[in-house]
Write an enzyme that holds these catalytic residues in place. Structure first.
Site, PDB file in Angstrom:
ATOM      1  N   CYS A 133      10.514  30.858 -15.625  1.00 22.51           N
ATOM      2  CA  CYS A 133       9.680  30.604 -14.446  1.00 22.51           C
ATOM      3  C   CYS A 133       8.789  29.376 -14.672  1.00 22.51           C
ATOM      4  O   CYS A 133       9.286  28.260 -14.683  1.00 22.51           O
ATOM      5  CB  CYS A 133       8.881  31.852 -14.065  1.00 22.51           C
ATOM      6  SG  CYS A 133       8.231  31.751 -12.383  1.00 22.51           S
ATOM      7  N   HIS A 243      13.008  36.024 -13.571  1.00 20.46           N
ATOM      8  CA  HIS A 243      12.286  36.770 -14.613  1.00 20.46           C
ATOM      9  C   HIS A 243      13.113  37.900 -15.217  1.00 20.46           C
ATOM     10  O   HIS A 243      12.944  39.054 -14.830  1.00 20.46           O
ATOM     11  CB  HIS A 243      11.037  37.404 -14.001  1.00 20.46           C
ATOM     12  CG  HIS A 243       9.927  36.443 -13.779  1.00 20.46           C
ATOM     13  ND1 HIS A 243       9.055  36.065 -14.780  1.00 20.46           N
ATOM     14  CD2 HIS A 243       9.549  35.786 -12.668  1.00 20.46           C
ATOM     15  CE1 HIS A 243       8.175  35.212 -14.292  1.00 20.46           C
ATOM     16  NE2 HIS A 243       8.449  35.013 -13.021  1.00 20.46           N
ATOM     17  N   GLU A 245      12.633  39.380 -17.981  1.00 19.23           N
ATOM     18  CA  GLU A 245      11.778  40.312 -18.742  1.00 19.23           C
ATOM     19  C   GLU A 245      11.066  41.341 -17.872  1.00 19.23           C
ATOM     20  O   GLU A 245      10.542  42.324 -18.391  1.00 19.23           O
ATOM     21  CB  GLU A 245      10.750  39.524 -19.577  1.00 19.23           C
ATOM     22  CG  GLU A 245       9.520  39.017 -18.827  1.00 19.23           C
ATOM     23  CD  GLU A 245       9.817  37.927 -17.816  1.00 19.23           C
ATOM     24  OE1 GLU A 245      10.914  37.327 -17.870  1.00 19.23           O
ATOM     25  OE2 GLU A 245       8.952  37.675 -16.951  1.00 19.23           O
TER      26      GLU A 245
END
Ligand code: NAG
Ligand code: NAG
Ligand code: NAG
Length: 317
Positions: A133, A243, A245
């Protein structure tokens, strides 16, 4: 400790006698990789903040779950300190967040590490870099020395990736199970939480970016097409605008968050790939004591509530 056998003892290489060669170093994988995660200036108005900078714990868990240990890299340090850390770690992760990607201390540190990584890789010293990001955006700025980002309507949306023909043979996606790559292309499982994007148009018009990065996927907000995944041609540098994660490790309840089994598998596949890249690096701390002192285990994450954008943060002075 077994991990601190002198490098030369491990690396006797028939092709070049007692001197280690680059090929032998890469064949001999480092099974104890340590990855640096760069901290950044606290979010304005963060009521949980202690000190001046933070790392969202999800990035730490992300790497740990794939077999790496983490060293926090704090902002506002000298170039000498950063150089020392660089020679001790096996990879760098630039996380998401919300700082100025041209003037922040985060950017200053990212630039120092980026330049060290270019130099190291040029000299045959393998050193991978991952940007997520804001980290993706930061890498684009560092590569072309310009902020070419544009506003898009992508603040909270899960999207399927539009994979380019180059994706199949890319280092990153080649390592993915086939069914997972298909899910990535068909299901809304990549979480997007950004207002700035690198449009395909600006990427294509910038010779530096075009020469440096291979585009692996794009997305669109309905009006502008932007680059969602890329890897460098000649360096082990990787960037995702989405993203991975968040799926297993963040729990704020809003559009764009995905916790499906496939999304979690995608998370693991990206982390596992990056950790496998870090295993090709043989940087190490000068001693086990130095290593101990640097690891994230010396810090405690702070619980911020499941309704905050980061469920736990590490804070630093
Ligand atoms: C960076 O260091 C300077 C001077 O030491 C200090 O004034 C500033 O608050 C620090 N910034 C951060 C974000 O830690
Ligand atoms: C291209 O980059 C400029 C900044 O240099 C930005 O103002 C513009 O919106 C971008 N255009 C597109 C289509 O991405
Ligand atoms: C799913 O992805 C499409 C783009 O392919 C997008 O238009 C749509 O808004 C997404 N749906 C959700 C629920 O995020």
């Amino acid at each position: 400790m077994g991990s601190f056998v002198p490098a030369a003892a491990l690396l006797v290489c028939p092709c070049c006698g007692p001197r280690p060669c680059a090929a032998a170093r890469i064949q001999q994988l480092n099974q104890r990789p340590i990855i640096g995660v760069l901290a950044q200036e606290n979010l304005p108005g963060d009521q949980f903040a202690r000190g001046s900078s933070y790392i969202a714990a999800s990035y730490v868990k992300y790497l740990e779950a794939a077999g790496a240990r983490v060293v926090p890299i704090r902002i506002n340090r000298t170039e000498e300190e950063y150089a020392k850390i660089f020679s001790s770690i096996n990879g760098l992760l630039l996380p998401g967040g919300d700082v100025d990607i041209q003037t922040s201390e985060f950017t200053r540190a990212a630039r120092i590490f980026y330049n060290l990584a270019l130099k190291a890789n040029d000299a045959g010293d393998y050193f991978p870099v991952w940007g997520t990001c804001q980290g993706f955006q930061q890498l684009s700025v560092l590569t072309c020395n310009k902020n070419l980002l544009t506003l898009t309507d992508t603040r909270a949306v899960a999207l399927p990736l539009t994979l380019t023909p180059a994706a199949q043979s890319s280092r990153l996606f080649r390592s993915f199970p086939k069914d997972l790559l298909q899910s990535l292309a068909e299901e809304n499982i990549t979480s997007n939480f950004h207002k700035w994007s690198l449009s395909t148009q600006n990427y294509s018009r910038n010779a530096k970016l075009k020469r440096f990065y291979k585009v692996l996927s794009t997305n669109t907000d309905g009006k502008k097409e932007f680059i969602s995944t890329m890897e460098a041609y000649r360096y082990p540098f990787y960037a995702v605008q989405w993203h991975p994660e968040k799926s297993p490790f963040e729990w704020i309840d809003k559009p764009g968050m995905v916790h499906s089994t496939t999304a979690v598998r995608v998370c693991f596949s990206t982390a596992s790939f990056f950790v496998s890249e870090a295993m090709k690096s043989h940087h190490r701390f000068p001693s086990p004591t130095d290593e101990d002192r640097a690891l994230i285990y010396n810090f405690c994450p702070v619980y911020r509530g499941t309704d905050s954008v980061f469920v736990q943060n590490y804070y630093f002075d």
